[in-house]
Design a protein around this motif. Structure first.
Motif, PDB file in Angstrom:
ATOM      1  N   GLN A   1      25.389   1.365 -14.241  1.00 15.06           N
ATOM      2  CA  GLN A   1      26.419   2.046 -15.031  1.00 15.06           C
ATOM      3  C   GLN A   1      26.683   1.335 -16.352  1.00 15.06           C
ATOM      4  O   GLN A   1      27.576   1.701 -17.099  1.00 15.06           O
ATOM      5  CB  GLN A   1      27.725   2.111 -14.210  1.00 15.06           C
ATOM      6  CG  GLN A   1      28.077   3.492 -13.715  1.00 15.06           C
ATOM      7  CD  GLN A   1      27.588   3.825 -12.312  1.00 15.06           C
ATOM      8  OE1 GLN A   1      27.924   4.870 -11.794  1.00 15.06           O
ATOM      9  NE2 GLN A   1      26.817   2.964 -11.680  1.00 15.06           N
TER      10      GLN A   1
ATOM     11  N   GLY B   1      35.280   1.840  -6.741  1.00 14.70           N
ATOM     12  CA  GLY B   1      34.697   1.581  -8.054  1.00 14.70           C
ATOM     13  C   GLY B   1      33.355   0.895  -7.922  1.00 14.70           C
ATOM     14  O   GLY B   1      32.413   1.201  -8.622  1.00 14.70           O
TER      15      GLY B   1
ATOM     16  N   ARG C   1      31.494  -0.567 -10.842  1.00 12.10           N
ATOM     17  CA  ARG C   1      31.652   0.255 -12.048  1.00 12.10           C
ATOM     18  C   ARG C   1      32.798  -0.227 -12.933  1.00 12.10           C
ATOM     19  O   ARG C   1      32.665  -0.218 -14.171  1.00 12.10           O
ATOM     20  CB  ARG C   1      31.848   1.723 -11.662  1.00 12.10           C
ATOM     21  CG  ARG C   1      30.688   2.313 -10.859  1.00 12.10           C
ATOM     22  CD  ARG C   1      31.018   3.755 -10.449  1.00 12.10           C
ATOM     23  NE  ARG C   1      30.035   4.332  -9.553  1.00 12.10           N
ATOM     24  CZ  ARG C   1      30.107   4.271  -8.231  1.00 12.10           C
ATOM     25  NH1 ARG C   1      31.097   3.625  -7.644  1.00 12.10           N
ATOM     26  NH2 ARG C   1      29.192   4.847  -7.483  1.00 12.10           N
TER      27      ARG C   1
ATOM     28  N   TYR D   1      34.144   6.465 -19.049  1.00 12.36           N
ATOM     29  CA  TYR D   1      33.372   6.001 -17.898  1.00 12.36           C
ATOM     30  C   TYR D   1      32.418   7.086 -17.434  1.00 12.36           C
ATOM     31  O   TYR D   1      32.629   8.287 -17.668  1.00 12.36           O
ATOM     32  CB  TYR D   1      34.297   5.616 -16.727  1.00 12.36           C
ATOM     33  CG  TYR D   1      34.956   6.812 -16.100  1.00 12.36           C
ATOM     34  CD1 TYR D   1      36.150   7.321 -16.606  1.00 12.36           C
ATOM     35  CD2 TYR D   1      34.384   7.465 -15.015  1.00 12.36           C
ATOM     36  CE1 TYR D   1      36.738   8.439 -16.066  1.00 12.36           C
ATOM     37  CE2 TYR D   1      34.966   8.590 -14.461  1.00 12.36           C
ATOM     38  CZ  TYR D   1      36.145   9.077 -14.998  1.00 12.36           C
ATOM     39  OH  TYR D   1      36.728  10.205 -14.457  1.00 12.36           O
TER      40      TYR D   1
ATOM     41  N   GLU E   1      30.198   7.921 -13.663  1.00 23.30           N
ATOM     42  CA  GLU E   1      30.142   7.479 -12.269  1.00 23.30           C
ATOM     43  C   GLU E   1      29.074   8.266 -11.520  1.00 23.30           C
ATOM     44  O   GLU E   1      29.216   9.477 -11.324  1.00 23.30           O
ATOM     45  CB  GLU E   1      31.501   7.678 -11.585  1.00 23.30           C
ATOM     46  CG  GLU E   1      31.493   7.105 -10.170  1.00 23.30           C
ATOM     47  CD  GLU E   1      32.635   7.590  -9.290  1.00 23.30           C
ATOM     48  OE1 GLU E   1      33.480   8.368  -9.756  1.00 23.30           O
ATOM     49  OE2 GLU E   1      32.651   7.181  -8.113  1.00 23.30           O
TER      50      GLU E   1
ATOM     51  N   THR F   1      27.801   9.661  -8.436  1.00 28.05           N
ATOM     52  CA  THR F   1      28.512   9.981  -7.187  1.00 28.05           C
ATOM     53  C   THR F   1      27.594  10.778  -6.270  1.00 28.05           C
ATOM     54  O   THR F   1      26.534  11.246  -6.671  1.00 28.05           O
ATOM     55  CB  THR F   1      29.751  10.845  -7.452  1.00 28.05           C
ATOM     56  OG1 THR F   1      29.320  12.162  -7.831  1.00 28.05           O
ATOM     57  CG2 THR F   1      30.625  10.270  -8.540  1.00 28.05           C
TER      58      THR F   1
ATOM     59  N   TRP G   1      26.412  12.901 -11.700  1.00 29.79           N
ATOM     60  CA  TRP G   1      27.194  11.974 -12.523  1.00 29.79           C
ATOM     61  C   TRP G   1      28.485  12.601 -13.040  1.00 29.79           C
ATOM     62  O   TRP G   1      28.481  13.442 -13.933  1.00 29.79           O
ATOM     63  CB  TRP G   1      26.333  11.430 -13.670  1.00 29.79           C
ATOM     64  CG  TRP G   1      25.331  10.453 -13.128  1.00 29.79           C
ATOM     65  CD1 TRP G   1      24.272  10.746 -12.308  1.00 29.79           C
ATOM     66  CD2 TRP G   1      25.324   9.031 -13.291  1.00 29.79           C
ATOM     67  NE1 TRP G   1      23.599   9.589 -11.951  1.00 29.79           N
ATOM     68  CE2 TRP G   1      24.230   8.519 -12.550  1.00 29.79           C
ATOM     69  CE3 TRP G   1      26.132   8.135 -13.996  1.00 29.79           C
ATOM     70  CZ2 TRP G   1      23.921   7.162 -12.485  1.00 29.79           C
ATOM     71  CZ3 TRP G   1      25.822   6.786 -13.943  1.00 29.79           C
ATOM     72  CH2 TRP G   1      24.734   6.307 -13.196  1.00 29.79           C
TER      73      TRP G   1
ATOM     74  N   GLU H   1      36.511   7.672  -6.657  1.00 32.34           N
ATOM     75  CA  GLU H   1      36.661   6.365  -7.307  1.00 32.34           C
ATOM     76  C   GLU H   1      37.009   6.478  -8.782  1.00 32.34           C
ATOM     77  O   GLU H   1      37.369   5.492  -9.423  1.00 32.34           O
ATOM     78  CB  GLU H   1      35.352   5.578  -7.157  1.00 32.34           C
ATOM     79  CG  GLU H   1      35.024   5.279  -5.718  1.00 32.34           C
ATOM     80  CD  GLU H   1      33.587   4.811  -5.527  1.00 32.34           C
ATOM     81  OE1 GLU H   1      33.383   3.604  -5.457  1.00 32.34           O
ATOM     82  OE2 GLU H   1      32.683   5.664  -5.469  1.00 32.34           O
ATOM     83  N   ALA H   2      36.856   7.692  -9.337  1.00 32.36           N
ATOM     84  CA  ALA H   2      36.914   7.879 -10.785  1.00 32.36           C
ATOM     85  C   ALA H   2      38.146   7.257 -11.425  1.00 32.36           C
ATOM     86  O   ALA H   2      38.050   6.569 -12.447  1.00 32.36           O
ATOM     87  CB  ALA H   2      36.865   9.365 -11.100  1.00 32.36           C
TER      88      ALA H   2
ATOM     89  N   ILE I   1      38.073   3.349 -12.280  1.00 35.27           N
ATOM     90  CA  ILE I   1      37.021   2.676 -13.045  1.00 35.27           C
ATOM     91  C   ILE I   1      37.434   2.219 -14.454  1.00 35.27           C
ATOM     92  O   ILE I   1      37.214   1.070 -14.819  1.00 35.27           O
ATOM     93  CB  ILE I   1      35.765   3.586 -13.107  1.00 35.27           C
ATOM     94  CG1 ILE I   1      35.228   3.788 -11.684  1.00 35.27           C
ATOM     95  CG2 ILE I   1      34.695   3.001 -14.022  1.00 35.27           C
ATOM     96  CD1 ILE I   1      34.189   4.900 -11.575  1.00 35.27           C
TER      97      ILE I   1
END
Lengths: 172, 800
Positions: free
Chosen positions: B335, B364, B367, B462, B464, B466, B647, B753-754, B757
């Motif tokens: 990331q 996270g 990340r 960010y 992520e 996923t 993503w 988790e977003a 981060i």
């Protein structure tokens, strides 16, 4: 002059306490905590223990109508008192307490572990204050700052407090 | 006519039981005659054990058994390294109970089983452990230096793993650059602190030879595999159930913890149910940690701010063992380039042993560290090139038409090259800058500075990855009697609302009410194919699998109903729990009736069943009751295995004010723009984000595990390790953007988790912006508490 008290942790004590409206008489070791008594002896497992030292508020119940930490209270201290837990929050016919309704409506819970203690704290707050439906967020946040929730980020709990206050006011 | 449930703000199926105190967490499972366990844990970071005397503990009335490693027989083995990787040259994992050496404060040494928990804990204090102290180095940067004390005597340099990955040609990019920016950042160690600590209960059934384990885990199927292997039991004789779980956030993915071995063992040997409930203080020194990383990052850019190359070297603190492999470091590595095109990336990391609690993913999973590194570097680059920091980001975004955008040779945690599948990054940034009204803020900031107030704006973008594979399954079945729909998958929920979102997915296919759909997961006795809950993957992977199974079940219902109603399948509609001929105005048949009729019966055990018995006119058949290849009832299973991660992304911004006297921080606004693809339930998505941001706030300000130089954790309680209360968390304004993922049938990306981060970078960059008049060196660490801000200013010698 000094008086020495010898603490016998397992010395049995007899406690008469009202729990959710029902009289209970029990012999318990003197060191037994109220949280353990409720959960293990009475099977009232809705009260959860999150930190065992009174910081997180997950174990909050009402003692004589006021919120208290059951993890910091010995059963022996509740002799002659009344205790109310989350299991005693709804009406006997199953109608949810305004706090329970509001927590559901506002998505104020995720994992649900802190929720019973949080709701008992808010229920106590509603008994104390009748102005929360119109209170600003900062006031509400201050009022609920004795309980930890690790899932929600509190936003929806703040909304739920307002909503519960509205529902309480409607109920009168 | 039913309305579409996907995308609706549906209230949760799970809440009724949870608000009435009827949740069932591990410690709530009633087990008659259960014994209670407690662990004796190491009080020192690194020592040889010279002796363990359990005699006084054993003599205490009520103590049933005391286990040390010598009592474990075949279980006295190293626990598995769960995710092997070729770069792990010196993989070391823990034993269930320490043998002759301890490697961190809190490591389990003995397990006491007693009639109740009070007695078990009394007995813990009666066990005497002799230690011969060994030298320690807790700081992972120093632990990686030559000559540092070794955690494991046979691991040179304390390096567990080392990996270099390169996408493109980084050195060539640096050679061609007009400008190179280079910074070093540090993210400290933290812990997830779920409200329910770890917990295990087990019951051995002498009659059936079955072991049932209730465990607060994110990975019941994985744990079942580990227990079947360790105890040499057939899989069907080990049932692992994750009941209600009070928050997970990552560390509950790790297994087997010592309790997950000792509790089942004791229940089998002692022939009684055994329960162990972790207390908060031991949670701090037992449950795995995360976050400790130090990144050196360099950006090679043209003078107009186009970033050509990125070089990143980082150290990852893995604690005393590396049971979960390189997952956290690998996710950070993948990331590191964020949402930016940067075609040439070299990333290199070392995983360093320290005499501390082992490290596995926490919400996270690397990340937040990578985000902090790249976004701090982008701010620095903007500063050095004199380009506005928003404009610099804009110039480097991967553009919508460039998707799928692959970073060749940068291999993600699913074993596949990083491939951003879709997104509109610039649109998200514009939504944020519009919401924050940059021009108005600039004016406000100038005025504030003129009055001696320190107002600043922070930003972080960010991405992520996923919804990782390998796969999950979905199982859908209509109960013939009640007509309710029973849905299963293999992973678990710890508060994310699976019982609702999966029900919404099924409701749309079968025309049923969400509340009539019963989702049961996390119980290997019910469904046992699948992986686990991690990497923001449940909605993506299990959601897609359940959707596919529901599509199959829908076809079955339509065909069966067409048969029953003597109609064309194309004319059958499903709604309100019924199948009927569209436009006929007739009620049709209920799902229960369809399910019943699809199951050829001999016995009319209730009224509805009569119609499915062999002499009933509707069930008459000339051939076998079930055709070749057919199955009874309405039931379907399907699987979803993603081609690669999908993503998600977003951008957060905040306006903060720093108090010049106390350095206390007030957050005036916090805005989150995010894109997790199509949202199943926006109410739940918002809850995930709000909770994630709150955890990020904790990480940005206070949540630092404070080891002293001897390796003792100084803040192992909620009194000392600060986590945010309602008074610390601002209102979070959310802007949803939905770019469907092309990788799965529902267009979903993960969101668990977003929220967490980007928060540290948002806060730190906002503080830095606020304090600009003081002309300070930039901030390079998180958490950033008021006292650290004070030291930073004091060290710089500048004072406003």
């Amino acid at each position: 002059m000094s008086e020495v008290t010898v603490f016998e942790p397992d010395e049995p004590v007899v406690v008469e306490v009202e729990v959710n409206g029902e009289p209970v008489t029990a012999e318990v070791p003197s060191r037994m905590l109220l949280s353990d008594f409720l959960r293990q002896r009475l099977g009232l497992t809705g009260t959860h223990v999150g930190c065992e030292h009174g910081v997180c508020g997950a174990c909050t119940v009402h003692i004589d109508g006021r919120p208290a930490r059951s993890c910091l209270t010995l059963v022996a201290q509740t002799d002659g008192r009344s205790v109310r837990t989350v299991e005693g929050l709804a009406c006997a016919d199953g109608t949810l307490h305004p706090v329970q309704r509001a927590f559901k409506e506002c998505h104020a819970l995720q994992c649900g572990f802190c929720t019973p203690g949080f709701m008992m704290a808010v229920a106590g707050l509603l008994d104390e204050r009748d102005d929360l439906a119109t209170a600003d967020d900062e006031t509400i946040r201050e009022e609920i700052s004795g309980n930890v929730c690790r899932c929600t980020g509190y936003m929806n709990i703040v909304s739920a407090v307002k909503r519960a206050a509205e529902l309480s006011n409607e109920r009168g | 006519m039913s309305t579409r449930q996907f995308g609706a703000r549906v209230q949760r199926n799970e809440d009724q039981r949870l608000v009435t105190g009827k949740g069932r967490y591990v410690d709530d499972i009633p087990l008659t005659g259960a014994l209670h366990g407690a662990f004796v844990r190491s009080s020192v970071a690194h020592a040889r054990i010279t002796g363990v005397d359990v005699s006084r503990a054993l003599a205490l009335p009520g103590v049933v058994k005391v286990y040390t490693h010598a009592d474990l027989g075949a279980l006295d083995v190293q626990m598995p390294l769960l995710i092997p990787h070729p770069c792990i040259t010196h993989g070391r994992t823990q034993y269930p109970l320490a043998r002759d050496e301890v490697f961190h404060v809190g490591q389990a040494i003995a397990f006491i089983v007693a009639e109740d928990r009070y007695i078990a804990e009394d007995a813990v204090s009666l066990v005497e452990v002799g230690y011969e102290m060994l030298p320690v180095e807790v700081d992972f940067e120093k632990a990686a230096e030559p000559g540092a004390p070794l955690v494991h005597h046979d691991v040179p340099g304390n390096i567990a793993a080392h990996l270099v990955q390169e996408s493109g040609d980084a050195d060539a990019a640096f050679a061609a650059a007009d400008h190179i920016t280079s910074i070093k950042v540090r993210v400290d160690r933290s812990t997830a602190a779920p409200m329910e600590c770890l917990a295990t209960a087990a019951r051995w059934d002498e009659v059936t030879g079955e072991l049932t384990v209730w465990d607060g885990t994110q990975a019941p199927i994985g744990l079942r595999g580990a227990l079947a292997s360790l105890f040499e039991l057939d899989e069907h004789r080990v049932r692992v159930i994750a009941p209600d779980v009070g928050g997970g956030f990552g560390p509950k993915i790790h297994f087997p913890y010592a309790n997950e071995v000792l509790v089942p063992l004791a229940s089998m040997e002692l022939r009684r149910p055994v329960k162990w409930i972790e207390d908060r203080s031991e949670n701090f020194v037992h449950m795995t940690h995360e976050r400790g990383q130090i990144h050196e990052i360099e950006l090679a850019a043209t003078s107009d701010g186009t970033v050509l190359g990125l070089r990143n070297r980082f150290l990852h603190d893995t604690g005393a063992f590396i049971p979960y492999g390189i997952a956290v470091a690998q996710v950070a590595a993948c990331q590191i380039a964020g949402p930016y095109r940067i075609p040439n990336v070299r990333v290199e990391f070392s995983c360093v042993y320290t005499p501390t609690v082992p490290v596995t993913p926490y919400r996270g999973c690397g990340r937040p560290q990578a985000n902090f590194a790249i976004e701090r570097a982008m701010d620095q680059l903007a500063e050095e090139l004199g380009i506005d920091r928003f404009e610099l980001r804009r110039r480097n975004f991967i553009q919508p038409e460039e998707f799928p955008y692959t970073r060749p040779n940068l291999i993600f945690a699913d074993g596949l090259a990083v491939t951003h599948d879709s997104g509109e990054y610039e649109k998200a940034l514009t939504a944020l800058t519009d919401a924050l009204d940059l021009a108005a803020f600039a004016k406000e900031q100038r005025e504030a500075w003129a009055q001696g107030r320190y107002l600043g704006l922070g930003v972080s973008f960010y991405v992520e990855g996923t919804g990782l594979g390998p796969y999950e399954g979905g199982h859908v079945r209509i109960h013939p009697i009640t007509g309710k729909i029973f849905v299963n998958t293999g992973l678990t929920t710890q508060g994310q609302g699976h019982e609702t979102v999966f029900a919404q997915i099924v409701a749309d296919q079968l025309g049923a009410r969400v509340e009539d759909i019963i989702v049961v997961e996390g119980d290997t006795g019910v469904y046992d194919w699948g992986v686990a809950t991690f990497a923001s993957r449940a909605a993506v992977v299990s959601g897609s699998a359940i959707h596919k199974a529901a599509v199959l079940a829908r076809k079955q219902v339509i065909n069966a109903a067409a048969n029953m109603l003597e109609a064309d399948p194309d004319d059958i509609e499903l709604a309100d729990g019924r199948a009927f001929v569209v436009g006929s105005g007739t009620a049709g048949v209920t799902l229960a009736e369809v399910a019943t009729a699809s199951n050829p019966l001999r016995y009319a055990f209730n009224k509805a069943a009569q119609s499915a018995t062999q002499f009933a006119p509707a069930a008459r058949s000339d051939g076998p009751s079930l055709g070749e290849g057919a199955h009874p009832g309405i039931e379907a299973t399907d699987y979803y295995s993603p081609p690669h991660a999908t993503w998600a992304y977003g951008v957060h911004g905040a306006i903060v004010e720093v108090d010049p006297a106390t350095y206390g921080i007030k957050i005036h606004r916090y805005v989150c723009v995010h894109d997790c693809g199509n949202m199943i339930n926006p109410m739940i998505v918002e809850g995930q984000i709000a909770g994630g941001v709150a955890q990020g706030m904790g990480g940005a300000f206070y949540e630092k595990l404070d080891y002293d130089e001897d390796g003792t954790l100084r803040n192992a309680s909620f009194m000392d390790f600060l986590i945010p209360y309602a008074t610390e968390i601002p209102h979070v304004e959310m802007i949803h953007q939905e770019t469907p993922s092309p990788l799965n049938p529902l267009g979903i990306k993960g969101v668990g988790e977003a929220g967490t981060i980007p928060v540290a970078q948002v806060i730190v960059s906002a503080i830095e912006d606020a304090l600009k008049p003081l002309d300070l060196p930039p901030f390079r660490m998180t958490p950033l508490s008021p006292s650290l801000i004070h030291s930073h200013i004091a060290e710089s010698g500048n004072r406003g």
